[in-house]
Design an enzyme around this catalytic site. Structure first.
Site, PDB file in Angstrom:
ATOM      1  N   ARG A 271     -10.079   8.332  20.337  1.00  0.00           N
ATOM      2  CA  ARG A 271      -9.787   7.874  21.890  1.00  0.00           C
ATOM      3  C   ARG A 271      -9.303   8.929  22.698  1.00  0.00           C
ATOM      4  O   ARG A 271      -9.918   8.991  23.722  1.00  0.00           O
ATOM      5  CB  ARG A 271      -8.431   6.893  21.866  1.00  0.00           C
ATOM      6  CG  ARG A 271      -8.398   5.989  23.020  1.00  0.00           C
ATOM      7  CD  ARG A 271      -7.397   4.959  22.923  1.00  0.00           C
ATOM      8  NE  ARG A 271      -6.652   4.975  21.557  1.00  0.00           N
ATOM      9  CZ  ARG A 271      -5.830   4.055  21.354  1.00  0.00           C
ATOM     10  NH1 ARG A 271      -5.900   2.903  21.933  1.00  0.00           N
ATOM     11  NH2 ARG A 271      -5.217   4.061  20.243  1.00  0.00           N
TER      12      ARG A 271
ATOM     13  N   ARG B 193      -2.417  -2.165  -3.697  1.00  0.00           N
ATOM     14  CA  ARG B 193      -3.745  -1.378  -3.217  1.00  0.00           C
ATOM     15  C   ARG B 193      -3.560  -0.055  -4.149  1.00  0.00           C
ATOM     16  O   ARG B 193      -2.578   0.943  -4.142  1.00  0.00           O
ATOM     17  CB  ARG B 193      -3.781  -0.842  -2.024  1.00  0.00           C
ATOM     18  CG  ARG B 193      -5.276   0.017  -1.590  1.00  0.00           C
ATOM     19  CD  ARG B 193      -5.087   0.383  -0.309  1.00  0.00           C
ATOM     20  NE  ARG B 193      -6.312   1.448  -0.221  1.00  0.00           N
ATOM     21  CZ  ARG B 193      -6.373   2.361   0.615  1.00  0.00           C
ATOM     22  NH1 ARG B 193      -5.265   2.834   1.495  1.00  0.00           N
ATOM     23  NH2 ARG B 193      -7.563   3.071   0.743  1.00  0.00           N
TER      24      ARG B 193
ATOM     25  N   ASN C 253       0.940  -1.203   0.001  1.00  0.00           N
ATOM     26  CA  ASN C 253       0.151  -0.079   0.141  1.00  0.00           C
ATOM     27  C   ASN C 253       0.938   1.044   0.097  1.00  0.00           C
ATOM     28  O   ASN C 253       1.511   1.595   1.080  1.00  0.00           O
ATOM     29  CB  ASN C 253      -0.734  -0.061   1.186  1.00  0.00           C
ATOM     30  CG  ASN C 253      -1.753   1.040   1.336  1.00  0.00           C
ATOM     31  OD1 ASN C 253      -1.865   1.801   0.365  1.00  0.00           O
ATOM     32  ND2 ASN C 253      -2.769   1.026   2.224  1.00  0.00           N
TER      33      ASN C 253
ATOM     34  N   ARG D  32     -11.172  15.194   7.813  1.00  0.00           N
ATOM     35  CA  ARG D  32     -11.930  15.644   6.870  1.00  0.00           C
ATOM     36  C   ARG D  32     -13.533  16.077   7.254  1.00  0.00           C
ATOM     37  O   ARG D  32     -13.924  15.178   7.983  1.00  0.00           O
ATOM     38  CB  ARG D  32     -12.069  14.442   5.785  1.00  0.00           C
ATOM     39  CG  ARG D  32     -10.680  14.140   4.860  1.00  0.00           C
ATOM     40  CD  ARG D  32     -10.646  13.070   4.092  1.00  0.00           C
ATOM     41  NE  ARG D  32      -9.735  11.922   4.368  1.00  0.00           N
ATOM     42  CZ  ARG D  32      -9.404  10.837   4.196  1.00  0.00           C
ATOM     43  NH1 ARG D  32     -10.505  10.457   3.382  1.00  0.00           N
ATOM     44  NH2 ARG D  32      -8.646   9.974   4.274  1.00  0.00           N
TER      45      ARG D  32
ATOM     46  N   ASP E 112      -7.798  12.183  17.005  1.00  0.00           N
ATOM     47  CA  ASP E 112      -7.817  10.792  17.527  1.00  0.00           C
ATOM     48  C   ASP E 112      -8.989  10.668  18.345  1.00  0.00           C
ATOM     49  O   ASP E 112      -9.213  11.379  19.339  1.00  0.00           O
ATOM     50  CB  ASP E 112      -6.465  10.942  18.411  1.00  0.00           C
ATOM     51  CG  ASP E 112      -6.284   9.408  19.037  1.00  0.00           C
ATOM     52  OD1 ASP E 112      -6.984   8.759  19.397  1.00  0.00           O
ATOM     53  OD2 ASP E 112      -5.098   9.168  19.213  1.00  0.00           O
TER      54      ASP E 112
ATOM     55  N   GLY F  69     -12.426   4.833  10.611  1.00  0.00           N
ATOM     56  CA  GLY F  69     -11.085   5.023  11.213  1.00  0.00           C
ATOM     57  C   GLY F  69     -10.776   6.587  11.020  1.00  0.00           C
ATOM     58  O   GLY F  69     -11.416   7.326  11.090  1.00  0.00           O
ATOM     59  N   ASN F  70      -9.507   6.623  10.358  1.00  0.00           N
ATOM     60  CA  ASN F  70      -9.239   8.368  10.459  1.00  0.00           C
ATOM     61  C   ASN F  70     -10.011   8.691   9.146  1.00  0.00           C
ATOM     62  O   ASN F  70     -10.413   9.715   9.114  1.00  0.00           O
ATOM     63  CB  ASN F  70      -7.745   8.385  10.202  1.00  0.00           C
ATOM     64  CG  ASN F  70      -6.877   9.428  10.908  1.00  0.00           C
ATOM     65  OD1 ASN F  70      -7.751  10.343  11.401  1.00  0.00           O
ATOM     66  ND2 ASN F  70      -5.824   9.604  10.799  1.00  0.00           N
TER      67      ASN F  70
ATOM     68  N   GLU G   6      -8.226  -5.820   4.739  1.00  0.00           N
ATOM     69  CA  GLU G   6      -8.137  -5.246   3.426  1.00  0.00           C
ATOM     70  C   GLU G   6      -7.182  -6.161   2.719  1.00  0.00           C
ATOM     71  O   GLU G   6      -7.017  -6.360   1.296  1.00  0.00           O
ATOM     72  CB  GLU G   6      -7.958  -3.788   3.167  1.00  0.00           C
ATOM     73  CG  GLU G   6      -9.220  -3.016   3.761  1.00  0.00           C
ATOM     74  CD  GLU G   6      -8.773  -1.724   4.311  1.00  0.00           C
ATOM     75  OE1 GLU G   6      -8.244  -1.574   5.432  1.00  0.00           O
ATOM     76  OE2 GLU G   6      -9.057  -0.574   3.418  1.00  0.00           O
TER      77      GLU G   6
ATOM     78  N   HIS H 271     -12.582   2.511   0.020  1.00  0.00           N
ATOM     79  CA  HIS H 271     -12.370   1.596   1.269  1.00  0.00           C
ATOM     80  C   HIS H 271     -13.012   0.282   0.586  1.00  0.00           C
ATOM     81  O   HIS H 271     -13.791  -0.389   1.508  1.00  0.00           O
ATOM     82  CB  HIS H 271     -13.269   1.997   2.385  1.00  0.00           C
ATOM     83  CG  HIS H 271     -12.646   3.087   3.213  1.00  0.00           C
ATOM     84  ND1 HIS H 271     -13.290   3.979   3.921  1.00  0.00           N
ATOM     85  CD2 HIS H 271     -11.171   3.463   3.529  1.00  0.00           C
ATOM     86  CE1 HIS H 271     -12.436   4.685   4.591  1.00  0.00           C
ATOM     87  NE2 HIS H 271     -11.145   4.489   4.364  1.00  0.00           N
TER      88      HIS H 271
HETATM   89  P1  AMP Z   1      -7.661   3.753  11.540  1.00  0.00           P
HETATM   90  O1  AMP Z   1      -7.314   4.688  10.601  1.00  0.00           O
HETATM   91  O2  AMP Z   1      -8.737   2.451  10.825  1.00  0.00           O
HETATM   92  O3  AMP Z   1      -6.275   3.145  12.060  1.00  0.00           O
HETATM   93  O4  AMP Z   1      -8.428   4.150  12.808  1.00  0.00           O
HETATM   94  C1  AMP Z   1      -7.596   5.265  13.592  1.00  0.00           C
HETATM   95  C2  AMP Z   1      -8.895   5.769  14.646  1.00  0.00           C
HETATM   96  O5  AMP Z   1      -9.026   4.825  15.570  1.00  0.00           O
HETATM   97  C3  AMP Z   1      -8.032   6.931  15.485  1.00  0.00           C
HETATM   98  O6  AMP Z   1      -9.105   7.927  15.685  1.00  0.00           O
HETATM   99  C4  AMP Z   1      -7.934   6.231  16.812  1.00  0.00           C
HETATM  100  O7  AMP Z   1      -8.017   6.939  17.956  1.00  0.00           O
HETATM  101  C5  AMP Z   1      -9.345   5.283  16.887  1.00  0.00           C
HETATM  102  N1  AMP Z   1      -9.152   4.166  17.835  1.00  0.00           N
HETATM  103  C6  AMP Z   1      -8.125   3.242  18.033  1.00  0.00           C
HETATM  104  N2  AMP Z   1      -8.582   2.580  19.180  1.00  0.00           N
HETATM  105  C7  AMP Z   1      -9.567   3.057  19.709  1.00  0.00           C
HETATM  106  C8  AMP Z   1      -9.836   2.798  21.002  1.00  0.00           C
HETATM  107  N3  AMP Z   1      -9.867   2.209  21.839  1.00  0.00           N
HETATM  108  N4  AMP Z   1     -11.206   3.985  21.545  1.00  0.00           N
HETATM  109  C9  AMP Z   1     -11.526   4.875  20.511  1.00  0.00           C
HETATM  110  N5  AMP Z   1     -10.986   5.077  19.267  1.00  0.00           N
HETATM  111  C10 AMP Z   1      -9.724   4.416  19.186  1.00  0.00           C
END
Ligand code: AMP
Length: 398
Positions: free
Chosen positions: A283, A89, A9, A239, A281, A208-209, A383, A178
């Site tokens: 979390r 990808r 990727n 975004r 983020d 995700g992000n 993926e 996606h």
């Molecule tokens: P990705 O782009 O799929 O890697 O997802 C990233 C996102 O997942 C970020 O906003 C992280 O804060 C969120 N994330 C990962 N672990 C957690 C968690 N335990 N609780 C809440 N959000 C999470």
């Protein structure tokens, strides 16, 4: 006999890689070359649980990164000799690529040509493909497109209500992204429901992000939230998702923004980051909200509201729902986002089981709905495995 595929990727400043057994999904080696083109380039990888970090030369190119990845593979003789293909990808396949395909010079040119619609992504993919061809000249290389899963969108769904000539002359339409993730989790959901995918009406939310949500009717994608680019739809990490398009022209005409500044603001400074003025983020925002931070709460409320709105509209589109699926970093891990979303959908026959919901995180998959609800699953996406399987399918087609 193992059939290992090197899945790549390639982004503008990073290359994620994984060696995957296309049959079983076993992934003995995976890693990332990051900060390419900068002074602090690193190659991190994990062979099973054993982690290694290697410094890359200053201003490392995709070619440097791939020759370093090749050198890592040389350390694992058996793995290297079991490699039978490389799968890439590719984010934007336009209307040209309805499915994966073996890469030749024409395909490479077409991917380069599609870069006008995804400049950051497709140009990096071409650099990655050329570097991988140099590093692994003996292996067939296959392109797997994020957009291919959405080729089934009906025309009245993928068109924007702009003058039709914009579509005819310039190909302006919804593509969806996606795709490999929505494909993977929808098939996994069908298995869990013990049904053929052709019998399933599903809504899959990749959070995700980047975030996107897809309506799947009888196994086929019929609508998705990302559009001409991955900017449309849900609120994302940085975004904005859906906005009134006049905001862009207002910023240019009245606030003296350039088109590039508007694009950068909407792609990189908006979403959870822009509203919270803290971070993208999820979390960290949940932690801040727990401490009473009002902007963090507002950002999360907006994220959830937009998601609820899309789920409601897709319920109207697909007919009786077989399952709702959460995936992606937030979808797989945030019991808070899942719970708050489902609470608002109670009147539509969805209800969460608090115990199940709190137990599903860290890459685990499972049912999170209560007995009286339509099924709701969290499914860890993969993926790379979809890309590995597609690579085998198309690498050796006559
Ligand atoms: P990705 O782009 O799929 O890697 O997802 C990233 C996102 O997942 C970020 O906003 C992280 O804060 C969120 N994330 C990962 N672990 C957690 C968690 N335990 N609780 C809440 N959000 C999470």
């Amino acid at each position: 006999m193992n059939q290992h595929v090197l899945v790549l990727n390639c982004g503008s400043s990073s290359i994620k890689f994984a060696i995957i057994d296309a049959k079983s999904g076993d992934t003995p080696l995976q890693g990332i070359a990051e900060n390419l083109g900068a002074t602090n380039g690193l190659l991190r990888y994990a062979f099973r649980q054993e982690k290694t970090i290697i410094e890359l030369p200053d201003n490392a190119s995709h070619k440097d990164a791939l020759s370093n990845i090749g050198a890592v593979l040389n350390k694992f003789d058996e793995l290297h000799s079991s490699l039978i293909a490389v799968g890439h990808r590719v984010v934007q396949g336009g209307e040209v690529f309805t499915h994966a395909c073996l890469i030749d010079d024409t395909v490479k040119e077409q991917i380069r040509d599609l870069a006008k619609m995804a400049p950051l992504h497709n140009l990096a993919h071409v650099a990655g493909i050329e570097s991988a061809q140099a590093a692994f000249p003996e292996l067939p290389q296959v392109a797997v497109f994020d957009t291919a899963f959405f080729q089934t969108l009906p025309k009245h769904v993928y068109l924007y209500a702009l003058p039709y000539s914009l579509y005819e002359q310039y190909g302006i339409r919804k593509f969806g992204f996606h795709g490999s993730s929505h494909y993977f989790v929808s098939r996994e959901a069908a298995k869990r429901l013990n049904k053929n995918i052709e019998e399933c009406n599903l809504i899959t939310a990749h959070l995700g992000n980047g975030c996107s949500i897809t309506a799947i009717k009888k196994g086929i994608a019929v609508d998705t939230s990302m559009g001409f680019t991955p900017l449309e739809g849900l609120v994302m990490g940085t975004r904005c998702g859906d906005i009134d398009p006049s905001i862009a022209t207002y910023m240019i005409e009245q606030l003296d923004y350039s088109a590039a500044q508007v694009s950068s603001l909407m792609n990189k400074d908006s979403g959870l980051q822009g509203i919270s003025q803290l971070t993208n983020d999820c979390r960290a925002l949940e932690d801040e909200q727990a401490k009473g931070n009002e902007q963090a709460k507002l950002a999360l409320d907006m994220f959830i509201y937009r998601l609820v709105k899309y789920i409601g509209s897709y319920l109207a589109v697909i007919g009786p729902l077989d399952a709702l699926v959460f995936t992606g970093g937030i979808g797989e891990n945030s019991s808070y986002i899942r719970e708050q979303t489902i609470i608002q959908l109670g009147h539509l026959g969805l209800a969460i089981d608090d115990t199940l919901n709190s137990e599903i995180r860290f890459g685990r998959s499972g049912l999170i709905s209560s007995k009286h609800s339509k099924p709701i699953y969290t499914i860890a996406t993969n993926e790379e495995w979809v890309i590995a399987k597609e690579t085998i399918n198309y690498a050796f087609k006559a």
